[in-house]
Design a protein around this motif. Structure first.
Motif, PDB file in Angstrom:
ATOM      1  N   LYS A  78     -13.758 -14.786 -29.861  1.00 15.31           N
ATOM      2  CA  LYS A  78     -13.330 -13.630 -29.171  1.00 15.31           C
ATOM      3  C   LYS A  78     -12.377 -13.718 -28.157  1.00 15.31           C
ATOM      4  CE  LYS A  78     -16.110 -11.001 -31.501  1.00 15.31           C
ATOM      5  NZ  LYS A  78     -15.718 -11.486 -32.665  1.00 15.31           N
ATOM      6  N   SER A  79     -11.912 -12.572 -27.697  1.00 18.17           N
ATOM      7  CA  SER A  79     -11.269 -12.226 -26.650  1.00 18.17           C
ATOM      8  C   SER A  79     -11.962 -12.650 -25.366  1.00 18.17           C
ATOM      9  CB  SER A  79     -10.454 -11.041 -26.551  1.00 18.17           C
ATOM     10  OG  SER A  79     -10.017 -10.815 -25.156  1.00 18.17           O
ATOM     11  N   LEU A  80     -11.655 -13.505 -24.540  1.00 17.80           N
ATOM     12  CA  LEU A  80     -12.380 -13.497 -23.511  1.00 17.80           C
ATOM     13  C   LEU A  80     -12.591 -12.226 -22.383  1.00 17.80           C
ATOM     14  CD1 LEU A  80     -13.475 -15.368 -21.048  1.00 17.80           C
ATOM     15  CD2 LEU A  80     -11.172 -15.828 -20.088  1.00 17.80           C
ATOM     16  N   TYR A  81     -11.750 -11.527 -22.398  1.00 19.23           N
ATOM     17  CA  TYR A  81     -11.875 -10.485 -21.674  1.00 19.23           C
ATOM     18  C   TYR A  81     -12.677  -9.271 -22.432  1.00 19.23           C
ATOM     19  CZ  TYR A  81      -8.074 -12.905 -19.776  1.00 19.23           C
ATOM     20  OH  TYR A  81      -7.072 -13.826 -19.304  1.00 19.23           O
ATOM     21  N   ALA A  82     -12.617  -9.226 -23.715  1.00 17.40           N
ATOM     22  CA  ALA A  82     -13.278  -8.395 -24.470  1.00 17.40           C
ATOM     23  C   ALA A  82     -14.951  -8.440 -24.273  1.00 17.40           C
ATOM     24  CB  ALA A  82     -13.051  -8.677 -26.046  1.00 17.40           C
ATOM     25  N   VAL A  83     -15.354  -9.887 -24.136  1.00 17.58           N
ATOM     26  CA  VAL A  83     -16.589  -9.992 -23.805  1.00 17.58           C
ATOM     27  C   VAL A  83     -17.028  -9.780 -22.466  1.00 17.58           C
ATOM     28  CG1 VAL A  83     -18.344 -12.057 -23.914  1.00 17.58           C
ATOM     29  CG2 VAL A  83     -16.517 -12.023 -25.795  1.00 17.58           C
ATOM     30  N   GLU A  84     -15.980 -10.309 -21.446  1.00 12.97           N
ATOM     31  CA  GLU A  84     -16.358  -9.912 -20.042  1.00 12.97           C
ATOM     32  C   GLU A  84     -16.518  -8.171 -19.913  1.00 12.97           C
ATOM     33  OE1 GLU A  84     -13.192  -9.817 -16.262  1.00 12.97           O
ATOM     34  OE2 GLU A  84     -13.066 -11.600 -17.696  1.00 12.97           O
ATOM     35  N   ASP A  85     -15.822  -7.725 -20.555  1.00 16.51           N
ATOM     36  CA  ASP A  85     -15.963  -6.246 -20.449  1.00 16.51           C
ATOM     37  C   ASP A  85     -17.160  -5.886 -20.953  1.00 16.51           C
ATOM     38  OD1 ASP A  85     -13.471  -5.852 -19.020  1.00 16.51           O
ATOM     39  OD2 ASP A  85     -12.154  -5.362 -20.972  1.00 16.51           O
ATOM     40  N   ALA A  86     -17.655  -6.120 -21.995  1.00 13.53           N
ATOM     41  CA  ALA A  86     -18.920  -5.615 -22.839  1.00 13.53           C
ATOM     42  C   ALA A  86     -20.189  -6.025 -21.774  1.00 13.53           C
ATOM     43  CB  ALA A  86     -19.085  -6.415 -24.005  1.00 13.53           C
ATOM     44  N   LEU A  87     -20.100  -7.198 -21.270  1.00 14.31           N
ATOM     45  CA  LEU A  87     -21.165  -7.596 -20.459  1.00 14.31           C
ATOM     46  C   LEU A  87     -21.162  -6.705 -18.996  1.00 14.31           C
ATOM     47  CD1 LEU A  87     -21.123 -11.622 -20.976  1.00 14.31           C
ATOM     48  CD2 LEU A  87     -22.868  -9.796 -21.718  1.00 14.31           C
TER      49      LEU A  87
ATOM     50  N   ALA B 285     -16.763 -16.010 -19.953  1.00  8.21           N
ATOM     51  CA  ALA B 285     -16.911 -14.567 -19.282  1.00  8.21           C
ATOM     52  C   ALA B 285     -17.889 -14.454 -18.217  1.00  8.21           C
ATOM     53  CB  ALA B 285     -17.224 -13.506 -20.621  1.00  8.21           C
ATOM     54  N   VAL B 286     -19.053 -15.086 -18.416  1.00  5.32           N
ATOM     55  CA  VAL B 286     -19.900 -14.946 -17.077  1.00  5.32           C
ATOM     56  C   VAL B 286     -19.322 -15.673 -15.959  1.00  5.32           C
ATOM     57  CG1 VAL B 286     -22.198 -15.488 -16.234  1.00  5.32           C
ATOM     58  CG2 VAL B 286     -22.140 -14.869 -18.831  1.00  5.32           C
ATOM     59  N   MET B 287     -18.700 -16.748 -16.145  1.00  8.05           N
ATOM     60  CA  MET B 287     -18.219 -17.257 -14.771  1.00  8.05           C
ATOM     61  C   MET B 287     -17.060 -16.534 -14.368  1.00  8.05           C
ATOM     62  SD  MET B 287     -17.419 -21.337 -16.306  1.00  8.05           S
ATOM     63  CE  MET B 287     -18.600 -22.066 -17.476  1.00  8.05           C
ATOM     64  N   ARG B 288     -16.365 -15.664 -15.103  1.00 12.26           N
ATOM     65  CA  ARG B 288     -15.281 -14.759 -14.611  1.00 12.26           C
ATOM     66  C   ARG B 288     -16.131 -13.508 -13.695  1.00 12.26           C
ATOM     67  NH1 ARG B 288      -9.919 -13.701 -15.321  1.00 12.26           N
ATOM     68  NH2 ARG B 288     -10.384 -11.453 -15.630  1.00 12.26           N
ATOM     69  N   LEU B 289     -16.946 -13.190 -14.328  1.00  8.32           N
ATOM     70  CA  LEU B 289     -17.695 -12.116 -13.412  1.00  8.32           C
ATOM     71  C   LEU B 289     -18.188 -12.384 -12.449  1.00  8.32           C
ATOM     72  CD1 LEU B 289     -19.716 -10.742 -16.661  1.00  8.32           C
ATOM     73  CD2 LEU B 289     -17.968  -9.416 -15.251  1.00  8.32           C
TER      74      LEU B 289
ATOM     75  N   ASP C 163      -8.896  -9.765 -12.978  1.00  8.45           N
ATOM     76  CA  ASP C 163      -8.940 -10.900 -11.765  1.00  8.45           C
ATOM     77  C   ASP C 163      -7.818 -11.967 -12.124  1.00  8.45           C
ATOM     78  OD1 ASP C 163      -9.572 -12.447  -9.636  1.00  8.45           O
ATOM     79  OD2 ASP C 163     -11.373 -13.281 -10.694  1.00  8.45           O
ATOM     80  N   GLU C 164      -6.562 -11.984 -11.749  1.00  8.74           N
ATOM     81  CA  GLU C 164      -5.794 -12.667 -12.048  1.00  8.74           C
ATOM     82  C   GLU C 164      -5.350 -14.071 -11.138  1.00  8.74           C
ATOM     83  OE1 GLU C 164      -2.017 -10.331 -12.497  1.00  8.74           O
ATOM     84  OE2 GLU C 164      -2.989  -9.025 -13.816  1.00  8.74           O
ATOM     85  N   PHE C 165      -5.467 -15.157 -11.725  1.00 11.22           N
ATOM     86  CA  PHE C 165      -5.336 -16.360 -10.930  1.00 11.22           C
ATOM     87  C   PHE C 165      -4.912 -17.744 -11.915  1.00 11.22           C
ATOM     88  CE2 PHE C 165      -9.685 -16.164 -11.962  1.00 11.22           C
ATOM     89  CZ  PHE C 165     -10.112 -17.311 -12.475  1.00 11.22           C
ATOM     90  N   PRO C 166      -4.329 -18.717 -11.447  1.00 17.33           N
ATOM     91  CA  PRO C 166      -4.190 -20.025 -12.334  1.00 17.33           C
ATOM     92  C   PRO C 166      -5.397 -20.369 -13.068  1.00 17.33           C
ATOM     93  CG  PRO C 166      -2.979 -19.768 -10.128  1.00 17.33           C
ATOM     94  CD  PRO C 166      -4.179 -18.693  -9.967  1.00 17.33           C
ATOM     95  N   ILE C 167      -5.164 -20.642 -14.204  1.00 17.42           N
ATOM     96  CA  ILE C 167      -6.485 -21.406 -15.024  1.00 17.42           C
ATOM     97  C   ILE C 167      -6.768 -22.598 -14.500  1.00 17.42           C
ATOM     98  CG2 ILE C 167      -7.197 -21.815 -17.113  1.00 17.42           C
ATOM     99  CD1 ILE C 167      -5.211 -19.876 -18.558  1.00 17.42           C
ATOM    100  N   ALA C 168      -5.950 -23.436 -13.864  1.00 15.83           N
ATOM    101  CA  ALA C 168      -6.105 -24.646 -13.318  1.00 15.83           C
ATOM    102  C   ALA C 168      -6.998 -24.390 -12.108  1.00 15.83           C
ATOM    103  CB  ALA C 168      -4.718 -25.242 -13.054  1.00 15.83           C
ATOM    104  N   ASP C 169      -7.235 -23.539 -11.434  1.00 15.18           N
ATOM    105  CA  ASP C 169      -7.962 -23.343 -10.295  1.00 15.18           C
ATOM    106  C   ASP C 169      -9.513 -23.519 -10.711  1.00 15.18           C
ATOM    107  OD1 ASP C 169      -5.904 -22.656  -8.709  1.00 15.18           O
ATOM    108  OD2 ASP C 169      -6.508 -20.614  -8.367  1.00 15.18           O
TER     109      ASP C 169
END
Length: 713
Positions: free
Chosen positions: A473-482, A507-511, A585-591
């Protein structure tokens, strides 16, 4: 029916197991609905447990010889004895009237658990990653999801805030198994097997969800969405259910000469008071109607409430459908104010009685046909007094009449808006505090970030180079639904029991990063090796359970590495992950993320071992999960007879109750006190001395009772 009941009772006397099986099937048939979704519920599922040691009394299958690609003997045998010196098991075939026995090498057997069996689960830690300080741990469980869900009923019954699942779509490809067989497209019972599989798991999910406020989100495509919808309606008739259509691939996927499929569907099953949060949404989420434009500022961000046209649209929208709602509204064209509301016109009359200096507005549709208003005349007059009605743009038949529906008006008088006064026409003037208006999304999603190819497959390849997983799934699709349901729950418990690639945990980590939340995700997946890889591994004389086989399973090869890579910002090889997260939320994945996660494998314990305190090490993680999955864990029986950690305490010797109670009283963040005793009177005496904020739990009575109860015993 009574005759069948008598026959079943007689059968029970001669063959208790056969009688119980017949009674179970009889109850299933007698409970069928005359209308609705009826399907074969089949024999209970069974799962092979290649990592489980063979014990006396186990059900087992005999494996094919190494190097063979054949399925082997699918019959079930029971282990009658184990010859340890010879490493053999004496087996007896289950089922047939005529006894059949054999002795087989232990290495050639695999333990089988049927879903009607009572299990006593445990968890063994297989690693962890810690970057989140004292935050709760996300957990990944490797195991059959039906049994893992049963295990979670001990720790999370009624405590889960959101479940997001992406089950197999039953495409006919080798994407899921039923009783150790892949379900092919030509299987006559393909749909009923899928429904039986889903029903069993959804019933367990029902026990886990918070009945007061929670949501179940299920994604599906066109092959099973109708059956899934009916199943959800039957299982959760008391819930509010909506289906959303979401575009996941703008290019579309070929369907063998049919229309190219570009979307899939999401069912939102909302329990109790759960409803999607209103929030600021980009123009992508809007259908850009005239009403939207009227309620938006010059830069496109909404600033006022959701004023809606009084003209009825959709079903029952014509005059003949509700004659009482075909009445004139009189407006002053100079002051642009509603001056009067007339009575409904008699049948056969098509023009409003004139009033001097006023314009009569009737619900006339664009094609000239007679429509109707959304509400009756008396209700309209009441809402005018509340400031909930105003005139919109001028038209050939007068003006557009707009009003605030109940939901929008409730928002206006809540903390979400600031009421700045009333216009000359009496309508309320309100703006959201943030300067823009929070809204609820429509049921049609065409969002660029939901592209599964770019933000699912490609993103996964960035995290795990050279590793593939079908259709993430798209990471952002799951994030938005939740987000619609956990935005205001910063400590929400989120569950995904068809975890696969681990997108939900990600997705929960991004939230959490967006609002410093402490939400935690429980991900359940198995360690099944992809079908196209199994043949090659078998030809190398490997079997499930071998280390060189298991390392290519979904959990070990994809899920765990993906969760670890997301947190650390490093690939499995140790290199920094390239690229940036996009959207919101835009930031480097390496962070990476300031989060904690621990990985577990589900185990199956013997009841006698639990009773005699011999299985504590495997039950310990369940005690920790129940107490919040936070901080330290008591992994070994304390030599002092008691121990305390961040969120819970354990008393194993009731003679040490006094210092234990004293320590519990002084602890500040303790949630649970586990007390090991067979004496209910002593348990009650200790429990009464604990602080009210601490939940007393009796071991192992609470554990054993939970799983016996969940199996209907």
């Amino acid at each position: 029916m009574s005759r069948l009941t008598d026959l079943i009772a007689r059968t029970k006397g001669n063959d208790p197991q056969l009688g119980a099986d017949l009674e179970r099937e009889f109850k299933a048939l007698s409970s069928r609905l005359p209308y609705g979704l009826n399907f074969e519920r089949h024999s209970p599922e069974a799962v092979e447990l290649p990592l489980r040691p063979v014990r006396k009394g186990d059900k087992v299958r005999v494996l094919p010889e190494r190097g063979s690609t054949k399925k082997g003997d699918q019959r079930l045998w029971q282990v009658k004895a184990i010859q340890k010196a010879k490493k053999l098991a004496d087996l007896e075939l289950l089922g047939p009237a005529k006894t059949e026995t054999q002795s087989v090498a232990l290495d050639d057997l695999v333990v089988v658990a049927e879903f009607r069996d009572t299990i006593y689960p445990g968890l063994v830690s297989t690693g962890k990653v810690e970057r989140g300080g004292d935050k709760p741990f996300h957990t990944v469980i490797n195991g059959e999801n039906y049994h893992a869900l049963k295990a979670l009923t001990y720790a999370y019954r009624g405590k889960v805030d959101a479940i997001y699942i992406d089950p197999p779509y039953n495409s006919g490809a080798k994407d899921w198994k039923y009783n150790n067989d892949y379900v092919e497209s030509d299987d006559l019972y393909r749909h009923s097997k899928w429904l039986a599989m889903m029903e069993r798991r959804l019933l367990l999910a029902k026990d886990l969800l918070n009945p007061a406020e929670s949501v179940l989100i299920v994604t599906i495509d066109e092959k099973e969405y109708l059956r899934l919808g009916l199943l959800l309606e039957q299982l959760f008739s008391y819930a509010t259910i909506q289906m959303v259509s979401s575009q996941i691939n703008p290019k579309g996927v070929s369907r063998g000469g049919s229309f190219r499929r570009s979307d899939e569907y999401l069912y939102f099953v909302m329990f109790g008071t759960a409803r999607p949060c209103r929030m600021p949404l980009s123009s992508e989420w809007s259908t850009s109607t005239q009403s939207d434009l009227e309620n938006s500022s010059e830069d496109g961000s909404p600033v006022t409430p959701d004023w809606t046209s009084m003209m009825r649209r959709g079903s029952e929208a014509y005059r003949n459908d509700r004659p009482s709602m075909f009445y004139p509204i009189y407006a002053d064209p100079i002051t642009r104010k509603i001056s009067a509301v007339g009575a409904a016109l008699p049948n056969g009359e098509h023009a409003a009685p004139p009033k001097k200096g006023l314009v009569a507005i009737l619900p006339i549709r664009k094609d000239g046909s007679e429509g109707r208003w959304q509400i009756g005349a008396s209700e309209l007059e009441s809402r005018i007094k509340q400031g909930r009605v105003r005139l919109g743009r001028s038209t050939s038949y007068g003006f557009v009449v707009n009003y605030l529906p109940d939901g929008a008006y409730a928002d206006v008088i809540s903390e979400k808006f600031l009421i700045q006064g009333y216009a000359d026409d009496g309508s309320v003037i309100a703006f959201s505090e943030a300067g823009d208006l929070s809204r609820v999304a429509s049921t049609q999603w065409k969002i660029a970030s939901h592209n599964a190819s770019e933000n699912g497959s490609s993103l996964l390849a960035t995290l795990l180079p050279k590793r593939k997983f079908p259709f993430p799934k798209s990471l952002y699709a799951v994030e938005d639904a939740l987000r619609f349901f956990v935005l205001e729950k910063k400590d929400a418990v989120v569950l995904d029991f068809f975890s696969g690639s681990g997108t939900t945990a990600h997705a929960v980590m991004r939230l959490n990063r967006q609002d410093q939340g402490k939400r935690r995700c429980i991900s359940i997946t198995n360690n099944e090796v992809a079908a196209d890889e199994q043949k090659a591994l078998r030809e190398q004389f490997l079997r499930p359970g071998d280390a060189d086989w298991e390392k290519y399973g979904i959990c070990d090869f994809i899920t765990k590495p993906r969760v670890k890579a997301a947190i650390t910002g490093k690939t499995p090889e140790g290199g920094s992950i390239k690229g940036d997260y996009k959207f919101t939320d835009e930031f480097p994945i390496a962070d990476g993320f300031e989060e904690n996660a621990e990985f577990f494998t589900l185990t199956y314990e013997a009841k006698s071992a639990v009773n005699h305190n011999l299985a504590y090490a495997r039950i310990a993680p369940l005690l920790w999960l129940r107490a919040g999955a936070q901080g330290l864990r008591i992994d070994k029986l304390p030599p002092e007879g008691w121990a305390l950690v961040n969120t819970y305490g354990l008393l194993t010797e009731v003679d040490a109750a006094a210092p234990f109670i004293n320590a519990v009283r002084q602890a500040k963040a303790l949630r649970v006190a586990y007390i090991v005793t067979d004496d209910d009177r002593r348990f009650q005496a200790i429990a009464q001395q604990l602080p009210r904020a601490v939940e007393p739990v009796r071991l192992y009575e609470s554990y054993l009772t939970n799983f016996s109860f969940s199996n209907g015993e």
